[in-house]
Design a protein around this motif. Structure first.
Motif, PDB file in Angstrom:
ATOM      1  N   GLU A  75       0.849  -1.192   0.000  1.00  0.00           N
ATOM      2  CA  GLU A  75       0.000   0.000   0.000  1.00  0.00           C
ATOM      3  C   GLU A  75       0.885   1.242   0.000  1.00  0.00           C
ATOM      4  OE1 GLU A  75      -3.141  -0.326   2.914  1.00  0.00           O
ATOM      5  OE2 GLU A  75      -3.192  -2.514   2.699  1.00  0.00           O
ATOM      6  N   LEU A  76       0.655   2.109  -0.976  1.00  0.00           N
ATOM      7  CA  LEU A  76       1.559   3.233  -1.208  1.00  0.00           C
ATOM      8  C   LEU A  76       0.832   4.581  -1.109  1.00  0.00           C
ATOM      9  CD1 LEU A  76       3.209   1.807  -4.468  1.00  0.00           C
ATOM     10  CD2 LEU A  76       3.721   1.178  -2.098  1.00  0.00           C
ATOM     11  N   PHE A  77       1.595   5.582  -0.661  1.00  0.00           N
ATOM     12  CA  PHE A  77       1.121   6.972  -0.665  1.00  0.00           C
ATOM     13  C   PHE A  77       1.895   7.726  -1.737  1.00  0.00           C
ATOM     14  CE2 PHE A  77       0.160   5.512   3.628  1.00  0.00           C
ATOM     15  CZ  PHE A  77      -1.146   5.964   3.787  1.00  0.00           C
ATOM     16  N   GLY A  78       1.182   8.160  -2.787  1.00  0.00           N
ATOM     17  CA  GLY A  78       1.824   8.840  -3.897  1.00  0.00           C
ATOM     18  C   GLY A  78       1.733  10.344  -3.784  1.00  0.00           C
ATOM     19  N   PRO A  79       2.077  11.054  -4.848  1.00  0.00           N
ATOM     20  CA  PRO A  79       2.053  12.524  -4.828  1.00  0.00           C
ATOM     21  C   PRO A  79       0.637  13.073  -4.782  1.00  0.00           C
ATOM     22  CG  PRO A  79       2.498  11.707  -7.047  1.00  0.00           C
ATOM     23  CD  PRO A  79       2.549  10.510  -6.138  1.00  0.00           C
ATOM     24  N   GLY A  80       0.487  14.222  -4.150  1.00  0.00           N
ATOM     25  CA  GLY A  80      -0.778  14.957  -4.180  1.00  0.00           C
ATOM     26  C   GLY A  80      -1.967  14.240  -3.583  1.00  0.00           C
TER      27      GLY A  80
ATOM     28  N   GLU B 129       3.508  18.577 -12.238  1.00  0.00           N
ATOM     29  CA  GLU B 129       4.587  17.697 -11.815  1.00  0.00           C
ATOM     30  C   GLU B 129       4.075  16.488 -11.033  1.00  0.00           C
ATOM     31  OE1 GLU B 129       8.626  17.998  -9.078  1.00  0.00           O
ATOM     32  OE2 GLU B 129       7.874  19.798 -10.090  1.00  0.00           O
ATOM     33  N   GLU B 130       3.018  16.684 -10.242  1.00  0.00           N
ATOM     34  CA  GLU B 130       2.450  15.562  -9.488  1.00  0.00           C
ATOM     35  C   GLU B 130       1.905  14.494 -10.433  1.00  0.00           C
ATOM     36  OE1 GLU B 130       1.074  17.687  -5.300  1.00  0.00           O
ATOM     37  OE2 GLU B 130      -0.392  17.423  -6.913  1.00  0.00           O
ATOM     38  N   ALA B 131       1.240  14.926 -11.501  1.00  0.00           N
ATOM     39  CA  ALA B 131       0.701  13.982 -12.481  1.00  0.00           C
ATOM     40  C   ALA B 131       1.832  13.234 -13.191  1.00  0.00           C
ATOM     41  CB  ALA B 131      -0.181  14.704 -13.490  1.00  0.00           C
ATOM     42  N   GLU B 132       2.893  13.943 -13.514  1.00  0.00           N
ATOM     43  CA  GLU B 132       4.033  13.321 -14.196  1.00  0.00           C
ATOM     44  C   GLU B 132       4.712  12.285 -13.290  1.00  0.00           C
ATOM     45  OE1 GLU B 132       6.666  16.365 -15.510  1.00  0.00           O
ATOM     46  OE2 GLU B 132       5.182  17.313 -16.828  1.00  0.00           O
ATOM     47  N   THR B 133       4.889  12.651 -12.028  1.00  0.00           N
ATOM     48  CA  THR B 133       5.506  11.718 -11.075  1.00  0.00           C
ATOM     49  C   THR B 133       4.644  10.486 -10.896  1.00  0.00           C
ATOM     50  OG1 THR B 133       6.578  13.519  -9.869  1.00  0.00           O
ATOM     51  CG2 THR B 133       6.332  11.435  -8.710  1.00  0.00           C
ATOM     52  N   PHE B 134       3.330  10.687 -10.824  1.00  0.00           N
ATOM     53  CA  PHE B 134       2.422   9.557 -10.630  1.00  0.00           C
ATOM     54  C   PHE B 134       2.468   8.624 -11.835  1.00  0.00           C
ATOM     55  CE2 PHE B 134      -1.676   7.403 -10.762  1.00  0.00           C
ATOM     56  CZ  PHE B 134      -1.721   6.868  -9.476  1.00  0.00           C
ATOM     57  N   GLN B 135       2.477   9.177 -13.033  1.00  0.00           N
ATOM     58  CA  GLN B 135       2.531   8.351 -14.234  1.00  0.00           C
ATOM     59  C   GLN B 135       3.853   7.589 -14.309  1.00  0.00           C
ATOM     60  OE1 GLN B 135      -0.073   7.739 -16.375  1.00  0.00           O
ATOM     61  NE2 GLN B 135       1.366   6.125 -16.965  1.00  0.00           N
ATOM     62  N   LYS B 136       4.928   8.237 -13.899  1.00  0.00           N
ATOM     63  CA  LYS B 136       6.237   7.567 -13.854  1.00  0.00           C
ATOM     64  C   LYS B 136       6.190   6.387 -12.889  1.00  0.00           C
ATOM     65  CE  LYS B 136      11.078   8.396 -12.518  1.00  0.00           C
ATOM     66  NZ  LYS B 136      12.038   9.405 -11.981  1.00  0.00           N
ATOM     67  N   LEU B 137       5.542   6.589 -11.729  1.00  0.00           N
ATOM     68  CA  LEU B 137       5.416   5.521 -10.748  1.00  0.00           C
ATOM     69  C   LEU B 137       4.639   4.348 -11.327  1.00  0.00           C
ATOM     70  CD1 LEU B 137       5.613   4.377  -7.852  1.00  0.00           C
ATOM     71  CD2 LEU B 137       3.507   5.634  -7.327  1.00  0.00           C
ATOM     72  N   LEU B 138       3.496   4.620 -11.971  1.00  0.00           N
ATOM     73  CA  LEU B 138       2.694   3.547 -12.560  1.00  0.00           C
ATOM     74  C   LEU B 138       3.495   2.757 -13.588  1.00  0.00           C
ATOM     75  CD1 LEU B 138      -0.894   4.986 -13.188  1.00  0.00           C
ATOM     76  CD2 LEU B 138      -0.073   3.597 -11.279  1.00  0.00           C
ATOM     77  N   THR B 139       4.215   3.481 -14.422  1.00  0.00           N
ATOM     78  CA  THR B 139       5.011   2.819 -15.467  1.00  0.00           C
ATOM     79  C   THR B 139       6.062   1.909 -14.852  1.00  0.00           C
ATOM     80  OG1 THR B 139       4.688   4.681 -16.993  1.00  0.00           O
ATOM     81  CG2 THR B 139       6.539   3.195 -17.432  1.00  0.00           C
ATOM     82  N   MET B 140       6.745   2.388 -13.823  1.00  0.00           N
ATOM     83  CA  MET B 140       7.790   1.589 -13.189  1.00  0.00           C
ATOM     84  C   MET B 140       7.209   0.366 -12.483  1.00  0.00           C
ATOM     85  SD  MET B 140      10.409   4.468 -11.692  1.00  0.00           S
ATOM     86  CE  MET B 140      11.673   3.241 -11.344  1.00  0.00           C
ATOM     87  N   LEU B 141       6.052   0.522 -11.854  1.00  0.00           N
ATOM     88  CA  LEU B 141       5.416  -0.609 -11.180  1.00  0.00           C
ATOM     89  C   LEU B 141       4.983  -1.665 -12.185  1.00  0.00           C
ATOM     90  CD1 LEU B 141       3.234   1.244  -8.502  1.00  0.00           C
ATOM     91  CD2 LEU B 141       5.306  -0.103  -8.076  1.00  0.00           C
TER      92      LEU B 141
END
Length: 237
Positions: free
Chosen positions: A85-90, A211-223
């Protein structure tokens, strides 16, 4: 359309690496289902469902067959389920399901992704309480009112029913998935289920930007690129 399209996990692009991961994921799940409940689909509902989903996602038949043959030949592999369970940006939250033969490897891979995205991992229950654990069945051929009547006649409690462009989507308790499908198939013998899954659905959605949206999309891609990751659920619209 409502919740049905919101809960769809990030689609895997049809690259060679993504296909390889998809095939590996199904091979593990099918092996585990066959090992646990037997190798005959007609007497193992979980295995039958996985095989149907694999075929829909164009997983080659020989991959499905090899996974089942492993069980029949006595090959002993051990896979464990793990949820993070993760806490992401924003204010975003993420639930990651894994099926792995090496828990240390999977958690290490996930932590590496989190560190690159400056995301934190929460304790068990810190995120999941904000989600509903439901099964989702989507099909055509009955409108929402008729589908509800079928569920009532079968003695099935539903959480919600949606209808959009001819597609009827029923949400219910995960333990009712198979009897829901059986009840529908009785009145629609040729039914094809366009949605057939058990998912974690966020009770509330949020929107990210910049930037929050970009970071979140990067996280999804890496996962999604981590081999042990099966499903990724989140609360971002």
């Amino acid at each position: 359309m409502g919740r049905a399209y919101e809960v769809r996990k990030a689609s895997i692009q049809k690259t060679g690496a993504a296909k390889s991961k998809l095939y590996s994921m199904y091979a593990r799940e099918i092996y585990q289902a066959a090992k646990t409940g037997g190798t005959e689909p007609e007497s193992n509902a979980s295995l039958k469902r996985l095989m149907e989903r694999a075929k829909k996602e164009q997983v080659p038949a020989d991959i499905i067959k090899r996974a089942i043959d492993k069980v029949n030949s006595g090959v002993d592999e051990s896979y464990a389920k793990a949820t993070y369970e993760l806490f992401g940006p924003g204010g975003s939250t993420v639930i990651v399901d894994c099926l792995t033969d090496n828990v240390n490897r999977s958690v290490s891979s996930i932590r590496a992704a989190l560190n690159k995205c400056h995301v934190k991992m929460g304790a068990i229950g810190s995120v999941s309480y904000m989600y509903e654990h439901l099964c989702i069945v989507g099909f055509k051929g009955l409108d929402a009112e008729a589908a509800l009547e079928v569920m009532i006649e079968a003695g099935i409690d539903v959480d919600d029913i949606e209808e959009h462009n001819g597609l009827t989507v029923i949400y219910g308790d995960p333990t009712d998935l198979y009897i829901m499908k059986e009840a529908i198939a009785k009145v629609l013998p040729a039914v094809e289920f366009e949605m057939d899954e058990i998912a974690m659905i966020p009770k509330e959605k949020i929107t990210l930007a910049g930037e929050e949206a970009e970071t979140f999309q990067k996280l999804l891609t890496m996962l999604e690129e981590i081999e042990d990751v099966q499903n990724v659920y989140h609360n971002v619209a």
